[in-house]
Design a protein around this motif. Structure first.
Motif, PDB file in Angstrom:
ATOM      1  N   ASN A   2       0.850  -1.185   0.000  1.00 58.01           N
ATOM      2  CA  ASN A   2       0.000   0.000   0.000  1.00 58.01           C
ATOM      3  C   ASN A   2       0.891   1.242   0.000  1.00 58.01           C
ATOM      4  O   ASN A   2       1.849   1.339   0.770  1.00 58.01           O
ATOM      5  CB  ASN A   2      -0.892   0.015   1.240  1.00 58.01           C
ATOM      6  CG  ASN A   2      -1.802  -1.201   1.307  1.00 58.01           C
ATOM      7  OD1 ASN A   2      -2.888  -1.215   0.755  1.00 58.01           O
ATOM      8  ND2 ASN A   2      -1.328  -2.246   1.988  1.00 58.01           N
ATOM      9  N   SER A   3       0.567   2.194  -0.872  1.00 60.65           N
ATOM     10  CA  SER A   3       1.433   3.352  -1.057  1.00 60.65           C
ATOM     11  C   SER A   3       0.681   4.639  -0.743  1.00 60.65           C
ATOM     12  O   SER A   3      -0.477   4.821  -1.148  1.00 60.65           O
ATOM     13  CB  SER A   3       1.953   3.391  -2.502  1.00 60.65           C
ATOM     14  OG  SER A   3       2.882   4.427  -2.661  1.00 60.65           O
ATOM     15  N   TYR A   4       1.376   5.547  -0.025  1.00 58.47           N
ATOM     16  CA  TYR A   4       0.771   6.808   0.403  1.00 58.47           C
ATOM     17  C   TYR A   4       1.784   7.939   0.237  1.00 58.47           C
ATOM     18  O   TYR A   4       3.000   7.720   0.287  1.00 58.47           O
ATOM     19  CB  TYR A   4       0.357   6.739   1.881  1.00 58.47           C
ATOM     20  CG  TYR A   4      -0.516   5.566   2.235  1.00 58.47           C
ATOM     21  CD1 TYR A   4      -1.907   5.665   2.212  1.00 58.47           C
ATOM     22  CD2 TYR A   4       0.049   4.339   2.594  1.00 58.47           C
ATOM     23  CE1 TYR A   4      -2.704   4.583   2.542  1.00 58.47           C
ATOM     24  CE2 TYR A   4      -0.746   3.253   2.921  1.00 58.47           C
ATOM     25  CZ  TYR A   4      -2.116   3.378   2.893  1.00 58.47           C
ATOM     26  OH  TYR A   4      -2.905   2.296   3.214  1.00 58.47           O
ATOM     27  N   ASP A  39       5.481   3.290   1.908  1.00 58.95           N
ATOM     28  CA  ASP A  39       4.977   1.994   1.453  1.00 58.95           C
ATOM     29  C   ASP A  39       4.821   1.087   2.659  1.00 58.95           C
ATOM     30  O   ASP A  39       5.761   0.897   3.445  1.00 58.95           O
ATOM     31  CB  ASP A  39       5.933   1.364   0.441  1.00 58.95           C
ATOM     32  CG  ASP A  39       5.991   2.144  -0.865  1.00 58.95           C
ATOM     33  OD1 ASP A  39       4.934   2.591  -1.334  1.00 58.95           O
ATOM     34  OD2 ASP A  39       7.109   2.331  -1.400  1.00 58.95           O
ATOM     35  N   SER A  40       3.632   0.535   2.824  1.00 57.15           N
ATOM     36  CA  SER A  40       3.327  -0.285   3.992  1.00 57.15           C
ATOM     37  C   SER A  40       2.759  -1.630   3.547  1.00 57.15           C
ATOM     38  O   SER A  40       1.923  -1.687   2.631  1.00 57.15           O
ATOM     39  CB  SER A  40       2.309   0.434   4.886  1.00 57.15           C
ATOM     40  OG  SER A  40       1.870  -0.416   5.931  1.00 57.15           O
ATOM     41  N   THR A  42       0.711  -3.339   5.114  1.00 57.19           N
ATOM     42  CA  THR A  42      -0.698  -3.381   5.515  1.00 57.19           C
ATOM     43  C   THR A  42      -1.359  -2.040   5.206  1.00 57.19           C
ATOM     44  O   THR A  42      -0.697  -1.004   5.120  1.00 57.19           O
ATOM     45  CB  THR A  42      -0.833  -3.672   7.025  1.00 57.19           C
ATOM     46  OG1 THR A  42      -0.127  -2.664   7.763  1.00 57.19           O
ATOM     47  CG2 THR A  42      -0.246  -5.034   7.363  1.00 57.19           C
ATOM     48  N   SER A  43      -2.671  -2.070   5.062  1.00 53.13           N
ATOM     49  CA  SER A  43      -3.423  -0.847   4.809  1.00 53.13           C
ATOM     50  C   SER A  43      -3.464   0.001   6.079  1.00 53.13           C
ATOM     51  O   SER A  43      -3.668  -0.518   7.178  1.00 53.13           O
ATOM     52  CB  SER A  43      -4.844  -1.196   4.362  1.00 53.13           C
ATOM     53  OG  SER A  43      -5.606  -0.034   4.148  1.00 53.13           O
ATOM     54  N   ASP A  45      -4.975   2.907   8.593  1.00 50.20           N
ATOM     55  CA  ASP A  45      -6.212   3.586   8.988  1.00 50.20           C
ATOM     56  C   ASP A  45      -5.912   5.083   8.996  1.00 50.20           C
ATOM     57  O   ASP A  45      -5.475   5.632  10.008  1.00 50.20           O
ATOM     58  CB  ASP A  45      -6.651   3.100  10.371  1.00 50.20           C
ATOM     59  CG  ASP A  45      -7.953   3.753  10.846  1.00 50.20           C
ATOM     60  OD1 ASP A  45      -8.447   4.680  10.172  1.00 50.20           O
ATOM     61  OD2 ASP A  45      -8.456   3.350  11.910  1.00 50.20           O
ATOM     62  N   VAL A  61      -3.537   8.802  -1.035  1.00 53.25           N
ATOM     63  CA  VAL A  61      -3.446   7.358  -1.216  1.00 53.25           C
ATOM     64  C   VAL A  61      -3.354   7.042  -2.707  1.00 53.25           C
ATOM     65  O   VAL A  61      -3.948   7.730  -3.543  1.00 53.25           O
ATOM     66  CB  VAL A  61      -4.659   6.641  -0.582  1.00 53.25           C
ATOM     67  CG1 VAL A  61      -5.969   7.074  -1.241  1.00 53.25           C
ATOM     68  CG2 VAL A  61      -4.504   5.128  -0.650  1.00 53.25           C
TER      69      VAL A  61
END
Length: 372
Positions: A2-4, A39-40, A42-43, A45, A61
């Motif tokens: 997951n990328s933010y 980059d994680s 897991t998603s 919150d 996101v």
């Protein structure tokens, strides 16, 4: 994965340190000035994480990965799907002319699809949280690999302003620690632990800024100060916070008058964390007295750290803001005494974080220690 994108506040190094502390397993890169890509596995919150952060103003996101040929079509579809009445496109590695041309072409295609819309020109880090919130703008950020990110969280600027400017008790002659810096310091101490199970002490509580930011995260807070007026003022500010800012009732706080170098016997609870900004010295110190001032402050800080080691749990963190005094010919870094004393009882985790304001004679060095 997951990328933010995290859009940081004025002090990028402090903001990045905060993210590293809260999410140690995440991979951080810097695609652009004042922006961190996270980059994680897991998603995240985002509403919960965002509300904890002091050094991040907005989070985007990853929506999809496009290409040079497909980019305009993908942007038009994203904006049409959301019926975006106001939008902004932030191309991180494009010239102003390239950004302008793409934005105009996208807007024209939206109009051709019967969507009346307005384009809002971005700065180098996009548009402000105020504009996003008040104008309900859709902000899309495109990086050099044609990844399209959409801003989905912005900080509560009204709440930050209220806690900074509208709390009932202030002391203009004191250090006036900004709430965002206080929150970052709390997060550097908490790390990836559950804040709700921790007890935090600020032995130089002043107006209670650190206690307020910790209390909002569900931490049990204890404060002390040598000044009876500041103890009373801190209680007033915490009551105001509970009535005006907290989403849920705060945990009962304990605030009492004490010398920071002699408060062990007044503590009932075990202390997990100490976060504090001690006395920084005179606001406008005389140039010929800087050496004596720095020596006196170091003596105070040394006595405090030795005393705190008597009751802190092993591996407890201490996050402390110590002054760097600037003179005409030299500067005095008051934190130097820590590394010079190997038997102090702490390990230094970080001492490279500096908070300053333009023209300030005193800088703050944020030091993160861990009890041995």
């Amino acid at each position: 994965m997951n990328s933010y994108l995290f859009f940081l506040g004025q002090n990028s190094l402090l903001s990045q340190a905060e993210l590293t502390s809260l999410i140690p397993e995440a991979k951080l890169t810097t695609p652009h000035q004042s922006i961190i890509k996270l980059d994680s596995p897991t998603s995240l919150d985002l509403p919960s994480l965002g509300c904890r952060l002091g050094g991040t103003v907005k989070i985007a996101v990853l929506k999809q990965t496009s290409s040079a040929k497909q980019l305009q079509d993908d942007l038009v579809k994203l904006l049409l799907d959301q019926q975006a009445k106001n939008f902004s496109l932030n191309l991180l590695d494009a010239t102003n002319q390239e950004s302008y041309e793409l934005s105009n072409e996208v807007k024209q295609r939206l109009v051709d699809n019967q969507l009346r819309t307005r384009f809002i020109a971005p700065t180098s880090t996009g548009i402000s949280p105020v504009i996003i919130t008040k104008q309900k703008a859709v902000e899309l950020t495109i990086d050099s690999d044609f990844n399209i990110y959409q801003t989905t969280w912005v900080h509560s600027f009204k709440s930050w302003i209220n806690r900074d400017r509208r709390k009932p008790f202030v002391t203009p002659k004191s250090g006036m620690l900004p709430p965002k810096l206080a929150r970052i310091m709390v997060n550097l101490a908490v790390g990836d632990k559950d804040p709700g199970g921790l007890t935090l002490l600020d032995p130089f509580c002043g107006t209670g800024t650190i206690l307020m930011e910790a209390a909002l995260q569900g931490i049990k807070v204890i404060g002390s100060d040598l000044s009876a007026d500041k103890v009373a003022g801190t209680k007033t500010n915490l009551d105001w916070l509970d009535e005006n800012q907290a989403c849920a009732p705060l945990k009962p706080a304990t605030v009492f008058q004490a010398n920071a170098t002699n408060l062990k016997d007044q503590l009932v609870d075990q202390i997990d964390l100490i976060v504090t900004e001690p006395t920084l010295g005179p606001a406008s110190p005389s140039q010929d007295k800087l050496s004596d001032i720095a020596h006196g402050l170091q003596k105070l800080y040394l006595g405090a750290l030795k005393h705190w080691a008597l009751f802190l749990k092993p591996q407890a963190r201490v996050v402390i803001a110590l002054p760097i005094l600037h003179g005409q010919n030299r500067s005095y870094t008051t934190a130097d005494f820590i590394d010079a004393r190997e038997n102090l009882g702490y390990n230094t985790l970080r001492n490279d974080l500096i908070f300053t304001r333009p023209g300030a004679q005193i800088e703050r060095q944020i030091v993160v220690l861990e009890k041995q």
